[in-house]
Design a protein around this motif. Structure first.
Motif, PDB file in Angstrom:
ATOM      1  N   ALA A   1      -3.106   5.602   4.942  1.00 55.53           N
ATOM      2  CA  ALA A   1      -3.409   6.376   6.152  1.00 55.53           C
ATOM      3  C   ALA A   1      -4.637   5.833   6.869  1.00 55.53           C
ATOM      4  O   ALA A   1      -4.860   6.144   8.045  1.00 55.53           O
ATOM      5  CB  ALA A   1      -3.636   7.843   5.786  1.00 55.53           C
ATOM      6  N   GLN A   2      -5.432   5.017   6.199  1.00 54.37           N
ATOM      7  CA  GLN A   2      -6.612   4.416   6.820  1.00 54.37           C
ATOM      8  C   GLN A   2      -6.192   3.270   7.741  1.00 54.37           C
ATOM      9  O   GLN A   2      -5.175   2.611   7.498  1.00 54.37           O
ATOM     10  CB  GLN A   2      -7.562   3.893   5.747  1.00 54.37           C
ATOM     11  N   PRO A   3      -6.952   3.005   8.810  1.00 58.51           N
ATOM     12  CA  PRO A   3      -6.654   1.826   9.640  1.00 58.51           C
ATOM     13  C   PRO A   3      -6.641   0.563   8.787  1.00 58.51           C
ATOM     14  O   PRO A   3      -7.453   0.411   7.872  1.00 58.51           O
ATOM     15  CB  PRO A   3      -7.802   1.813  10.655  1.00 58.51           C
TER      16      PRO A   3
ATOM     17  N   ALA B   1       2.021   2.194   9.552  1.00 57.52           N
ATOM     18  CA  ALA B   1       1.295   1.675  10.721  1.00 57.52           C
ATOM     19  C   ALA B   1       2.076   0.558  11.404  1.00 57.52           C
ATOM     20  O   ALA B   1       2.619  -0.329  10.740  1.00 57.52           O
ATOM     21  CB  ALA B   1      -0.077   1.174  10.297  1.00 57.52           C
ATOM     22  N   GLY B   2       2.108   0.624  12.735  1.00 62.05           N
ATOM     23  CA  GLY B   2       2.769  -0.426  13.508  1.00 62.05           C
ATOM     24  C   GLY B   2       1.817  -1.174  14.417  1.00 62.05           C
ATOM     25  O   GLY B   2       2.175  -2.207  14.983  1.00 62.05           O
TER      26      GLY B   2
ATOM     27  N   SER C   1      -9.956  -2.492   5.856  1.00 60.35           N
ATOM     28  CA  SER C   1      -9.745  -1.578   4.739  1.00 60.35           C
ATOM     29  C   SER C   1      -9.348  -2.346   3.483  1.00 60.35           C
ATOM     30  O   SER C   1      -9.134  -3.556   3.500  1.00 60.35           O
ATOM     31  CB  SER C   1      -8.651  -0.566   5.081  1.00 60.35           C
ATOM     32  N   ALA C   2      -9.212  -1.602   2.383  1.00 62.33           N
ATOM     33  CA  ALA C   2      -8.805  -2.217   1.113  1.00 62.33           C
ATOM     34  C   ALA C   2      -7.346  -2.656   1.134  1.00 62.33           C
ATOM     35  O   ALA C   2      -6.890  -3.321   0.200  1.00 62.33           O
ATOM     36  CB  ALA C   2      -9.033  -1.232  -0.035  1.00 62.33           C
ATOM     37  N   GLN C   3      -6.622  -2.301   2.203  1.00 60.83           N
ATOM     38  CA  GLN C   3      -5.229  -2.742   2.306  1.00 60.83           C
ATOM     39  C   GLN C   3      -5.127  -4.243   2.579  1.00 60.83           C
ATOM     40  O   GLN C   3      -4.115  -4.863   2.241  1.00 60.83           O
ATOM     41  CB  GLN C   3      -4.525  -1.988   3.429  1.00 60.83           C
ATOM     42  N   VAL C   4      -6.140  -4.814   3.208  1.00 60.19           N
ATOM     43  CA  VAL C   4      -6.094  -6.233   3.571  1.00 60.19           C
ATOM     44  C   VAL C   4      -5.990  -7.083   2.298  1.00 60.19           C
ATOM     45  O   VAL C   4      -6.852  -7.020   1.427  1.00 60.19           O
ATOM     46  CB  VAL C   4      -7.334  -6.637   4.389  1.00 60.19           C
TER      47      VAL C   4
ATOM     48  N   ALA D   1       0.823  -1.210   0.000  1.00 62.70           N
ATOM     49  CA  ALA D   1       0.000   0.000   0.000  1.00 62.70           C
ATOM     50  C   ALA D   1       0.854   1.255   0.000  1.00 62.70           C
ATOM     51  O   ALA D   1       0.581   2.214  -0.737  1.00 62.70           O
ATOM     52  CB  ALA D   1      -0.935  -0.011   1.205  1.00 62.70           C
ATOM     53  N   ASN D   2       1.883   1.279   0.836  1.00 65.48           N
ATOM     54  CA  ASN D   2       2.734   2.460   0.909  1.00 65.48           C
ATOM     55  C   ASN D   2       3.585   2.618  -0.345  1.00 65.48           C
ATOM     56  O   ASN D   2       3.841   3.751  -0.785  1.00 65.48           O
ATOM     57  CB  ASN D   2       3.620   2.400   2.155  1.00 65.48           C
ATOM     58  N   LEU D   3       4.016   1.518  -0.938  1.00 65.88           N
ATOM     59  CA  LEU D   3       4.774   1.596  -2.188  1.00 65.88           C
ATOM     60  C   LEU D   3       3.927   2.241  -3.279  1.00 65.88           C
ATOM     61  O   LEU D   3       4.360   3.188  -3.953  1.00 65.88           O
ATOM     62  CB  LEU D   3       5.213   0.196  -2.613  1.00 65.88           C
TER      63      LEU D   3
END
Length: 222
Positions: free
Chosen positions: A40-42, A122-123, A46-49, A14-16
């Protein structure tokens, strides 16, 4: 542990995609070919999963490789991204380096623009239910984050290997004790069989002698 690994891999993806897009190169997209999940979303829900398994090269870049030099429409961070950027138009100078300089300096660096740091990766809030946490403070750069993930996973692997070896050693010791307490001693069993065989032979001779004496006694009385 494995859900945390998946979340950390998704965050890299996501960050890339986001950091390239914010500098003017929408190089990576989600599976639909257009969107870039907002890191930036939790993470949870989210769509990051699962993004690491869905990340794709942009269809626009695939169709027009010149965009790797010239740039694309910015798809994250609003028009212009963190700082103004104008893509090189078709037919523009072949020696255009504005985009490459931005990618090398900012997308892969610690800042989104001069004097503006990237938001921390996010950590915590990781995993499908948001209850997991990375065991390290997230560095500002993608390479630093990838290094931290690799070091943490190598440490987990070493710890798991040590636990496995300890469990294997305990199992071997318990099996040896069990065998010593309940196993069959072949030498002792053979010695016992020989003793029984000799005793049987001796008893057989005694019975044979008694039978002969009994027969002789009956014959005398007759």
């Amino acid at each position: 542990m494995l859900p945390r690994y998946q979340a950390e891999t998704d965050l890299v993806a996501a960050n890339l995609a986001d950091r390239f897009a914010r500098q003017g190169l929408a190089l990576f997209t989600d599976a639909d070919g257009t969107t870039v999940p907002d890191p930036a979303q939790p993470y949870a829900g989210s769509a990051q999963v699962g993004l690491a398994g869905r990340l794709r090269l942009s269809l626009a870049v695939t169709a027009a490789p010149r965009l790797l030099r010239d740039g694309t429409d910015v798809v994250a961070g609003g028009p212009g991204g963190p700082s103004a950027f104008t893509p090189n138009p078709p037919g523009g100078p072949a020696g255009f380096t504005g985009l490459l300089d931005r990618v090398l300096t900012y997308s892969l660096g610690a800042e989104a623009a001069a004097g503006v740091a990237w938001a921390p990766i996010a950590g915590n809030g990781l995993g499908p239910d948001g209850t997991l946490q990375s065991p390290f403070p997230a560095p500002a750069t993608l390479s630093g984050y990838a290094d931290s993930v690799t070091v943490a996973q190598l440490g987990d692997r070493a710890a798991a290997t040590a636990v496995r070896e300890g469990a294997a050693g305990l199992q071997t010791a318990l099996e040896a004790r069990f065998a010593a307490g309940s196993g069959v001693d072949v030498d002792a069993e053979m010695a016992g069989m020989v003793t029984l065989q000799n005793a049987y032979a001796a008893n057989a001779r005694v019975i044979s002698t008694l039978q002969a004496m009994w027969d002789a006694l009956l014959a005398t009385r007759s």
